[in-house]
Design an enzyme around this catalytic site. Structure first.
Site, short mmCIF file in Angstrom:
data_model
loop_
_atom_site.label_atom_id
_atom_site.label_comp_id
_atom_site.label_asym_id
_atom_site.label_seq_id
_atom_site.Cartn_x
_atom_site.Cartn_y
_atom_site.Cartn_z
N ASP A 181 0.81 -1.23 0.00
CA ASP A 181 0.00 0.00 0.00
C ASP A 181 0.84 1.28 0.00
O ASP A 181 0.59 2.19 -0.78
CB ASP A 181 -0.94 0.03 1.21
CG ASP A 181 -1.96 -1.11 1.15
OD1 ASP A 181 -2.38 -1.46 0.02
OD2 ASP A 181 -2.31 -1.65 2.20
N ARG B 173 2.98 5.39 17.12
CA ARG B 173 2.56 6.45 16.17
C ARG B 173 3.16 7.82 16.47
O ARG B 173 3.69 8.48 15.57
CB ARG B 173 1.03 6.54 16.08
CG ARG B 173 0.34 5.24 15.70
CD ARG B 173 0.97 4.55 14.53
NE ARG B 173 0.29 3.31 14.18
CZ ARG B 173 0.82 2.38 13.40
NH1 ARG B 173 2.04 2.53 12.89
NH2 ARG B 173 0.15 1.29 13.12
N ASP C 234 -5.46 4.65 14.13
CA ASP C 234 -4.12 5.11 13.76
C ASP C 234 -4.14 6.42 12.98
O ASP C 234 -3.27 7.27 13.17
CB ASP C 234 -3.38 4.01 12.98
CG ASP C 234 -2.90 2.90 13.90
OD1 ASP C 234 -2.60 3.20 15.08
OD2 ASP C 234 -2.82 1.73 13.47
N SER D 231 -4.55 -7.61 8.87
CA SER D 231 -3.86 -6.32 9.00
C SER D 231 -3.00 -6.43 10.25
O SER D 231 -3.50 -6.66 11.34
CB SER D 231 -4.90 -5.21 9.14
OG SER D 231 -4.25 -4.03 9.52
N1 ARG Z 1 -6.43 -1.76 17.42
C1 ARG Z 1 -5.10 -1.47 17.76
C2 ARG Z 1 -4.94 -0.01 18.06
O1 ARG Z 1 -5.79 0.74 17.73
C3 ARG Z 1 -4.12 -1.96 16.74
C4 ARG Z 1 -4.06 -1.23 15.44
C5 ARG Z 1 -3.10 -1.92 14.59
N2 ARG Z 1 -2.97 -1.40 13.28
C6 ARG Z 1 -3.02 -2.16 12.21
N3 ARG Z 1 -2.83 -1.62 11.08
N4 ARG Z 1 -3.29 -3.43 12.27
O2 ARG Z 1 -3.99 0.39 18.67
#
Ligand code: ARG
Length: 410
Positions: free
Chosen positions: A15, A96, A125, A176
């Site tokens: 991506d 992040r 995110d 993911s």
């Molecule tokens: N749900 C988790 C969070 O909000 C993990 C997010 C993980 N991101 C991903 N692209 N799988 O922190």
């Protein structure tokens, strides 16, 4: 006139590789790829750097931020016993803000006016990237090619094939995944049916806890809330987390299966594996049990919850997190000593604690002859402590509302 420039959070995957050209086509801007190593493993930074350039980036910025991530993000999370909904050790939420810090650094270095990330419009995110950006560099704009320029997976595959990008497009991964030093998150695919149990193949940091090797005993030394040694060997925070990921992972520790309340209002099924974080938080809590004064410990629990929610919701750089950290830091002054644990079959169980700075007093606690506690003083204490209950009971009896205890059946 020179072109506008965009800094893109680049993972080296399909991506974000396609996003390099896609952003160019949609905005006319030049793309600077930014890759930050937060302990996710996989390809080395130089290979990722070259790939970004091969996909059309005008510059590629790479940073090994593993120690920075461990010291400035994982350790504060540990001092806060940071767990969202009491369960999720904030793996992605912690990385992040650090990634954005590097994006801003690259934007300043290469003269970009926009940040781009590969998040969808449905998750947390995107919020973390953009709120962190606002906190650090309010003059920069944010875009998401997937959310804002309709870069779907099918479009990505087609684009990568058409432009012969040096990216694997055939291997279909239904999940993911986001991973770093503090843990690994796995979502989507068949896990979206809440009744489906996770299959063995989705795990990577942990082995099956149902078939563990022999128990592993470990001693973790803390100094003011920071783990500083394992089994007497001094190590950096990163070294400690890596070692515990390895030893805890071998015992299948830190697997989490939960339904999480996302910031955007969606409930989502999440699988995590965070062996090091799970062991460290359990050990740190045990160290605090011995060293924190009772009221301080009680109050800290509410601070921990608020801290975790703030960080989960992308407010890492907020004034409130800063203030809460000042409180948390103050509580850690005496959180020093050793915790012994047994790691086995998916569990990390504390079975020994030692502290020069603790509040545990053997003389007060013991039931043997070494007792120094004044038992007689307890009588007077209880009389005063229970006075309000006595007054309320007397009034209830007067109005016929005494607490019913029922008839004896003997
Ligand atoms: N749900 C988790 C969070 O909000 C993990 C997010 C993980 N991101 C991903 N692209 N799988 O922190």
């Amino acid at each position: 006139m020179s072109k506008n420039r965009v800094v893109l959070a680049y993972s080296g995957g399909l991506d974000t590789s396609v996003a390099i050209g896609w952003i160019g086509e949609h905005t006319g801007a030049e793309v600077i790829a930014v890759s930050v190593d937060v302990g996710q493993g996989g390809e080395d930074l130089q290979a990722i750097r070259q790939k970004a350039l091969d996909c059309g980036a005008v510059e590629s910025y790479v940073a090994d931020a593993r120690d920075e991530f461990a010291e400035e993000y994982c350790i504060p999370a540990l001092k806060a016993n940071g767990m969202y909904q009491g369960t999720y050790p904030l793996v992605s939420a912690l990385s992040r803000p650090l990634i954005v810090k590097h994006l801003v650094r690259a934007a300043r270095q290469f003269g970009a006016d926009t940040m781009a990330h590969g998040c969808t419009g449905k998750g947390n995110d995107q919020v973390r990237f953009e709120v962190s950006l606002t906190s650090m560099a309010p003059d920069l704009k944010a875009v998401s090619p997937i959310r804002d320029f309709a870069l779907s997976r099918d479009v990505s595959i087609e684009y990568a094939e058409k432009h012969a990008l040096p990216i694997e497009t055939t291997k279909h991964n239904p999940f993911s995944i986001d991973q770093n030093l503090w843990g690994r998150a796995i979502e989507t695919g068949f896990l979206e049916d809440l009744w489906n149990a996770p299959t063995k193949d989705i795990y990577n940091y942990t082995d099956d806890p149902a078939f563990p090797p022999i128990p592993d005993e470990i001693i973790i030394t803390f100094d003011k809330g920071v783990p500083v040694a394992i089994d007497g060997v001094t190590m950096t925070p990163r070294g400690i987390i890596e070692e515990l990921n390895r030893r805890g992972g071998a015992q299948g520790i830190g697997r989490i299966d939960m339904v999480e309340d996302r910031l955007v209002g969606i409930k989502s099924r999440e699988i995590y594996e965070a062996p090091g974080a799970t062991i460290l938080i359990a050990a740190h809590q045990a160290m605090e049990q011995v060293t924190l004064e009772r009221d301080q410990a009680r109050f800290k629990r509410s601070v921990e919850q608020r801290w975790s929610e703030l960080v989960y919701e992308g407010h890492w750089f907020s004034p409130l997190r800063h203030s809460l950290d000042a409180f948390i830091e103050d509580t850690q002054a005496y959180v020093s000593g050793d915790i012994r644990m047994q790691l086995h079959g998916g569990r990390a169980v504390v079975n020994g604690r030692k502290s020069e700075t603790g509040l545990y007093d053997f003389g007060l606690a013991t039931y043997d002859s070494a007792d120094t506690y004044n038992q007689g003083a307890a009588r007077g204490f209880i009389e005063i402590f229970g006075l309000q209950a006595k007054l309320a009971a007397a009034r209830n009896v007067k109005f016929g509302k005494g607490i019913e205890v029922g008839e004896s059946t003997l």
